[in-house]
Design an enzyme around this catalytic site. Structure first.
Site, PDB file in Angstrom:
ATOM      1  CG  ASP A   1     -56.470 -60.689  23.237  1.00  0.00           C
ATOM      2  OD1 ASP A   1     -55.310 -61.138  23.203  1.00  0.00           O
ATOM      3  OD2 ASP A   1     -56.790 -59.717  23.942  1.00  0.00           O
TER       4      ASP A   1
ATOM      5  CG  ASP B   1     -51.578 -55.688  18.431  1.00  0.00           C
ATOM      6  OD1 ASP B   1     -50.952 -56.476  19.164  1.00  0.00           O
ATOM      7  OD2 ASP B   1     -52.213 -54.723  18.868  1.00  0.00           O
TER       8      ASP B   1
ATOM      9  CD  GLU C   1     -51.476 -57.541  24.897  1.00  0.00           C
ATOM     10  OE1 GLU C   1     -50.575 -56.714  25.139  1.00  0.00           O
ATOM     11  OE2 GLU C   1     -52.384 -57.322  24.065  1.00  0.00           O
TER      12      GLU C   1
ATOM     13  CD  GLU D   1     -47.858 -57.370  21.671  1.00  0.00           C
ATOM     14  OE1 GLU D   1     -48.298 -56.865  20.620  1.00  0.00           O
ATOM     15  OE2 GLU D   1     -48.577 -57.699  22.624  1.00  0.00           O
TER      16      GLU D   1
END
Length: 381
Positions: free
Chosen positions: A80, A110, A142, A167
């Site tokens: 997401d 991201d 997330e 990340e």
């Protein structure tokens, strides 16, 4: 089906919107991203399990595995993205755009783009030489509730030895990070005509008392708790937004403020929740049941890791950088519950995350790709 090129994978991931947000009207399913990843994983010989989240129709996790038994390396990320402000973007957020040696797009760092790096690296390795399982985990939500990670950590047959969460860290290993709490403070007073203030209870005035208490708590947290390897060494408390009342000539009957708190490792979310309740206790005694403390989402605990772990040392050696602590939070504390050594480490800079015109610097692609490939080889080949 053969695996698309690196850029083609990137393009298709960015072109599949998968926004998650607290506001229902902004939320989107991540199913299209999950299905893309499953197709590509299957083309590389992975067995794929697509799992719909409990109580979250339209949200899915993907667990892909190549190899038998427990152990091995899991490469994890979320599918997401945050919402975007169209007026502040100079590029189409859902079209990968190359300009000034940068790849622009929502989720470019991201963090949907991480999966393109992982799949490209795996495609260049000889499957016949693989000695340990490789797992790919793609989660939902997330950016809001972390419901995907919270569900996957209860999976009965998931036991990797190591996990890398991709990340954006500019490929610097992250061994620990703070947690995250978002809390609503709601004051309910009694409305009435402003010409006789004593006949009501002004919620804004009560909130003023609450804010005074919270600012005292903010200083107490700063003075009582500290871990030096964080850039901001103490827990933080931020007054994020406030709204209340409806007209100048009415006594305000309701006022609500949202705050953000970032606990350090060793400071539990339960302890912080208790401190918030304690800060409002006297006010609730003075004005019975006027102040409520409400979690806006399930609190995220801090991620506690060690620089002595074998995975941290391997990542430091391959990346040529010392592991660090960061102030933001990830799915790591939930993934860690699987019993695996866990780090956060991925391509792109956190400075571009949640920003208009989010981008990946193209000069970082090859070195990031090499580091990811070396980590996979060292763990599974």
């Amino acid at each position: 089906m053969s695996l698309p090129s690196f850029i083609s994978m990137y393009q298709q991931l960015i072109a599949a919107p998968s926004i998650s947000a607290i506001e229902d009207h902004l939320c989107m399913s991540n199913k299209s991203v999950i299905e893309l990843l499953a197709q590509w994983c299957e083309s590389l010989g992975f067995n794929c399990e697509i799992i719909e989240l409990e109580g979250n129709k339209g949200r899915y996790n993907l667990l892909a595995k190549r190899g038998q038994g427990d152990g091995g390396l899991m490469l994890a990320g979320h599918t997401d993205t945050v919402p975007f402000d169209d007026s502040r973007w100079n590029h189409n957020p859902f079209k990968l755009t190359e300009r000034d040696n940068k790849l622009f797009g929502l989720g470019s760092i991201d963090m949907k783009g991480f999966f393109a790096f992982v799949l490209q690296a795996i495609s260049e390795l000889d499957e016949k030489q693989q000695t340990q399982p490789i797992l790919i985990l793609a989660t939902a939500d997330e950016e809001t509730t972390m419901a995907g990670a919270q569900q996957i950590c209860k999976h009965p047959n998931l036991k990797p030895s190591r996990c890398i969460i991709g990340e954006p860290t500019d490929m610097t290993p992250v061994f620990t990070h703070k947690g995250h709490m978002s809390t609503a403070i709601r004051v309910v007073g009694r409305s009435g005509h402003s010409s006789d203030p004593e006949r009501g209870l002004n919620a804004i005035e009560v909130m003023h008392k609450v804010i005074t208490k919270l600012l005292i708590l903010k200083e107490q947290l700063k003075n009582k708790y500290s871990i030096n390897y964080f850039e901001i060494p103490h827990p933080t408390l931020n007054l994020g937004n406030i709204h209340g009342g409806d007209n100048a000539n009415r006594i305000c009957g309701c006022c609500e403020m949202h705050i953000d708190m970032r606990p350090l490792p060793g400071l539990s979310v339960q302890e912080l929740q208790a401190l918030l309740l304690d800060a409002t206790y006297d006010i609730n005694q003075q004005y019975p049941n006027s102040v409520s403390v409400i979690d806006l989402h399930e609190p995220i605990p801090a991620f506690t890791g060690s620089t002595d772990s074998a995975l941290v040392k391997l990542a430091e050696n391959i990346a040529g950088q010392k592991a660090v602590a960061v102030n933001y939070c990830t799915e790591a504390p939930f993934i860690q519950q699987l019993g695996c050594e866990t780090i956060v480490m991925g391509p792109g800079s956190i400075n571009q995350a949640h920003q208009p015109d989010e981008y990946l610097a193209m000069e970082k692609i090859k070195p990031s790709q090499q580091i990811i490939s070396n980590l996979i080889k060292a763990s599974c080949f």
